[in-house]
Write an enzyme that holds these catalytic residues in place. Structure first.
Site, PDB file in Angstrom:
ATOM      1  N   SER A 199     -34.450  44.148   1.328  1.00 47.97           N
ATOM      2  CA  SER A 199     -35.310  45.322   1.238  1.00 47.97           C
ATOM      3  C   SER A 199     -34.459  46.517   0.774  1.00 47.97           C
ATOM      4  CB  SER A 199     -35.998  45.588   2.575  1.00 47.97           C
ATOM      5  OG  SER A 199     -37.076  46.487   2.422  1.00 47.97           O
ATOM      6  N   ASP A 286     -44.645  39.095  -2.008  1.00 52.94           N
ATOM      7  CA  ASP A 286     -44.166  40.288  -1.314  1.00 52.94           C
ATOM      8  C   ASP A 286     -45.090  41.476  -1.597  1.00 52.94           C
ATOM      9  OD1 ASP A 286     -42.757  42.408  -0.235  1.00 52.94           O
ATOM     10  OD2 ASP A 286     -40.815  41.701  -0.954  1.00 52.94           O
ATOM     11  N   HIS A 318     -42.191  39.504   2.133  1.00 53.01           N
ATOM     12  CA  HIS A 318     -41.076  40.456   2.205  1.00 53.01           C
ATOM     13  C   HIS A 318     -39.997  39.895   3.124  1.00 53.01           C
ATOM     14  CE1 HIS A 318     -39.292  44.255   1.349  1.00 53.01           C
ATOM     15  NE2 HIS A 318     -39.232  44.624   2.603  1.00 53.01           N
TER      16      HIS A 318
END
Length: 473
Positions: A199, A286, A318
């Site tokens: 991320s 995602d 994600h």
């Protein structure tokens, strides 16, 4: 924070006394207290540390005796785990950066290959305790640095706000100066430093290899955004309130100066500078960091003839959650780092993991940038099978915390005014719950919904791709 650990607050003096008693019984460990009986006579406590994922004890408050209940993840050999220690170092502007350092056990901390692991968020933090990734990398022979760069939470507003609009700038300096700290201490070999994260940590990885290409010898970006403009453009309507915060924290792409700043801070803009071996991993579904964020950087490197490795899991979002996908990713990552900065890695894999790694490894030559779809242009799908009038009843129960809550559920489907009305009624000791949904008969598209339970009532209407209504509590 004291010694990088969170301050503890107690609801009364008795709990504080028990906590201090348990600290004496479990020195050097974090203690988590939780009630296990209605009168709080017996507590369920967890004692954990940087080398122990935790042990559960039943603590009898009158007798003051903890009894081992079970070990968390009992197959982990605690004696072989590496210690995590808190360190601090100055960044480029003198701001002190708190970080955690995990060193491989049983070898001198001199001239080691090292991996920096920036956390996600970025408005989050790494904490002292048992960290899976740090232990995994330390086991492979790496010094592991986890910096709580500016914008990290838990160190006060000044530290948090110092990261405003500093993606790729001062926030990245905080990570780069962490590498300099390891080298100056003699811990890290400057020619064998890697970076990896997910991320925001994936963004920091891409920023690291793009903006400071001489610092890192290998990078692994997991669901990391490469283009801050397209990242902000992908914010969904239901995050609209959060968009204001993103514009304040990251930068505002609707202003000329904000857009210029975000373009400059995007690793994709400096992809031509990348000379570090890079592994990119992405979940196809995602919703936070779209697949295009990884595709853009893979294509940019491929088109200039630079080697890049790409893993794309079609059944992930994600981050990788399915165990077989996670194992495949870590198997690829440890082999990648071993190749480029010289740590250990485990040869071979189970047939399932080896097969899965082949399935999700993508040839960069085949990558084509996905085009976003305008939701307004998507028609209503044809109904394959419609509903049918009927009624069904069920008996159920909820079991939690030693309590059992019985419930009776009735589902009714009926046709009214050219629409299907689906009514669900649940009878429970805490009150009845009614949920009535109205569907267009031709398309099964949602038209209305009404939910009532006790003092709560929600009334919604759906039309033209929008929802309107009221909520009363």
């Amino acid at each position: 924070y004291e010694d990088e650990r969170t301050r503890v607050y107690f609801r009364d003096q008795a709990w504080e006394a028990d906590y201090k008693l348990l600290q004496g019984k479990f020195p050097g460990r974090d203690i988590d207290l939780g009630s296990s009986t209605a009168d709080d006579r017996i507590l369920l406590i967890t004692a954990s540390s940087d080398t122990d994922p935790g042990e559960r004890y039943l603590f009898d408050r009158p007798s003051k005796g903890p009894t081992l209940h079970y070990k968390v993840r009992e197959r982990i050999p605690r004696e072989h785990m590496a210690e995590m220690k808190a360190v601090r170092y100055p960044s480029s502007d003198g701001l002190e950066i708190p970080a955690f350092l995990t060193l491989p056990k049983g070898v001198p901390a001199k001239g080691l290959p090292a991996i920096v692991v920036p956390h996600g968020g970025p408005w989050a933090r790494d904490s002292w305790g048992f960290d899976n990734l740090a232990q995994f990398l330390a086991n492979r022979g790496y010094a592991v640095l986890q910096p709580n760069f500016r914008a990290s939470t838990g160190y006060g507003k000044k530290h948090l706000n110092a990261g405003n609009r500093q993606w790729g700038d001062k926030m990245q300096d905080d990570i780069t100066w962490g590498v300099k700290y390891l080298v100056a201490q003699g811990i890290a070999d400057p020619k064998r430093v890697g970076i990896m994260g997910g991320s925001y940590g994936g963004y920091a990885t891409l920023a690291g290899v793009a903006f400071t290409p001489d610092v890192y010898a290998a990078g692994v970006s997991i669901v990391g955004p490469s283009n801050l403009i397209t990242l902000l453009d992908s914010i969904p309507p239901y995050w609209e309130a959060g968009r204001i915060i993103f514009h304040e924290r990251m930068g505002n792409p609707t202003t000329p100066e904000g857009k210029a700043q975000l373009v400059r801070q995007s690793p994709l803009t400096s992809a031509q500078k990348i000379k570090t071996p890079l592994l990119v991993a992405q979940g196809a579904n995602d919703p936070r960091v779209k697949k295009a964020e990884s595709e853009q950087i893979v294509i940019a490197l491929r088109d200039r003839g630079f080697p890049v490795e790409y893993i794309l899991a079609p059944d992930e979002g994600h981050g990788f959650q399915r165990p077989v996908n996670s194992m495949a990713l870590w198997a690829a990552s440890e082999a990648f780092f071993a190749k480029h900065i010289g740590g250990r890695f485990q040869e071979g894999a189970t047939p399932e993991v080896a097969t899965r790694l082949k399935e999700i490894t993508v040839d960069p030559k085949t990558v084509v940038l996905s085009k976003s779809v305008d939701a307004a242009a998507v028609g209503v799908p044809k109904v394959v099978a419609s509903l049918a009038p009927g009624r069904a009843s069920y008996q159920g129960k909820i079991e939690a915390g030693g309590q059992t809550i019985p419930m009776s559920i009735t589902q009714t489907i009926e046709e009214k005014d050219g629409a299907w009305v689906v009514s669900g009624a649940a009878k429970m000791p805490m009150g009845d719950a009614i949920d009535v949904t109205t569907l267009d008969k031709a398309t099964l598209v949602l038209r209305r919904r009404s939910i009532k339970q006790g003092p709560a009532a929600i009334e919604l209407a759906f039309e033209g791709g929008k929802a309107t209504g009221t909520m009363a509590m």
